[in-house]
Design a protein around this motif. Structure first.
Motif, PDB file in Angstrom:
ATOM      1  N   ARG A 153       0.655  -1.277  -0.087  1.00 37.27           N
ATOM      2  CA  ARG A 153      -0.008  -0.221  -0.016  1.00 37.27           C
ATOM      3  C   ARG A 153       0.838   1.456  -0.030  1.00 37.27           C
ATOM      4  O   ARG A 153       0.540   2.199  -0.902  1.00 37.27           O
ATOM      5  CB  ARG A 153      -1.024   0.018   1.787  1.00 37.27           C
ATOM      6  N   ARG A 154       1.838   1.122   0.866  1.00 40.11           N
ATOM      7  CA  ARG A 154       3.106   2.470   0.946  1.00 40.11           C
ATOM      8  C   ARG A 154       3.051   2.497  -0.404  1.00 40.11           C
ATOM      9  O   ARG A 154       3.577   3.515  -1.334  1.00 40.11           O
ATOM     10  CB  ARG A 154       3.884   2.434   2.144  1.00 40.11           C
ATOM     11  N   LEU A 155       4.008   1.802  -1.078  1.00 44.03           N
ATOM     12  CA  LEU A 155       5.080   2.006  -2.297  1.00 44.03           C
ATOM     13  C   LEU A 155       3.943   1.867  -3.566  1.00 44.03           C
ATOM     14  O   LEU A 155       4.070   3.379  -3.900  1.00 44.03           O
ATOM     15  CB  LEU A 155       4.828   0.434  -2.846  1.00 44.03           C
ATOM     16  N   GLU A 156       2.078   1.844  -3.428  1.00 47.39           N
ATOM     17  CA  GLU A 156       1.342   2.329  -4.289  1.00 47.39           C
ATOM     18  C   GLU A 156       1.248   4.079  -4.427  1.00 47.39           C
ATOM     19  O   GLU A 156       0.655   4.653  -5.501  1.00 47.39           O
ATOM     20  CB  GLU A 156      -0.225   1.525  -4.209  1.00 47.39           C
ATOM     21  N   GLU A 157       0.738   4.436  -2.961  1.00 47.78           N
ATOM     22  CA  GLU A 157       0.894   4.956  -2.601  1.00 47.78           C
ATOM     23  C   GLU A 157       1.804   6.418  -3.295  1.00 47.78           C
ATOM     24  O   GLU A 157       1.679   7.639  -3.722  1.00 47.78           O
ATOM     25  CB  GLU A 157       0.572   5.872  -1.126  1.00 47.78           C
TER      26      GLU A 157
ATOM     27  N   ARG B 233       5.480   7.919 -10.230  1.00 51.86           N
ATOM     28  CA  ARG B 233       6.231   7.238 -10.753  1.00 51.86           C
ATOM     29  C   ARG B 233       6.289   5.625 -11.320  1.00 51.86           C
ATOM     30  O   ARG B 233       5.046   5.554 -10.123  1.00 51.86           O
ATOM     31  CB  ARG B 233       7.773   7.264  -9.827  1.00 51.86           C
ATOM     32  N   SER B 234       6.687   5.003 -11.216  1.00 47.96           N
ATOM     33  CA  SER B 234       6.342   3.686 -11.547  1.00 47.96           C
ATOM     34  C   SER B 234       6.359   2.789 -10.558  1.00 47.96           C
ATOM     35  O   SER B 234       7.455   3.152  -9.704  1.00 47.96           O
ATOM     36  CB  SER B 234       6.735   2.940 -12.672  1.00 47.96           C
ATOM     37  N   LYS B 235       5.746   1.895  -9.676  1.00 52.25           N
ATOM     38  CA  LYS B 235       6.268   1.297  -8.270  1.00 52.25           C
ATOM     39  C   LYS B 235       7.514   0.531  -8.787  1.00 52.25           C
ATOM     40  O   LYS B 235       8.173   0.008  -7.935  1.00 52.25           O
ATOM     41  CB  LYS B 235       5.351   0.148  -8.318  1.00 52.25           C
ATOM     42  N   SER B 236       7.404  -0.274 -10.231  1.00 53.76           N
ATOM     43  CA  SER B 236       8.848  -0.671 -10.650  1.00 53.76           C
ATOM     44  C   SER B 236       9.513  -0.160 -10.153  1.00 53.76           C
ATOM     45  O   SER B 236      11.471  -0.596  -9.920  1.00 53.76           O
ATOM     46  CB  SER B 236       8.741  -0.872 -12.149  1.00 53.76           C
TER      47      SER B 236
END
Length: 82
Positions: free
Chosen positions: A17-21, A28-31
């Motif tokens: 969830r933190r990465l998504e936010e 930026r992309s999650k990748s």
């Protein structure tokens, strides 16, 4: 995509969830963010391991100091430092 490989990571839902936010906030992309984090982590860990290896090599070569000597040096420095 040039010279990339795919890895899969299992993580806690909160971390995901933190990465998504963060990806949304920074556009930026999650990748991209995960790769940046992994690169930083690897650099820190590689530096740490190299430091430990240098310490082991120093110890094996006899480049060590007695604890009492180190304490004396530190005590002298503490007295001369404002």
């Amino acid at each position: 995509m040039a010279n990339r490989s795919v890895i899969s990571v299992h993580t806690k839902p909160e971390t995901s969830r933190r990465l998504e936010e963060l990806a949304s906030l920074t556009r930026r992309s999650k990748s991209f963010l995960a790769n940046e984090a992994l690169e930083r982590y690897l650099a820190e860990e590689e530096a740490f391991v190299a430091s430990v290896q240098r310490g082991i090599a120093d110890a094996e070569a006899g480049r060590t100091h007695a604890t009492a000597d180190v304490r004396q040096r530190l005590a002298r420095r503490a007295k001369t430092t404002p």
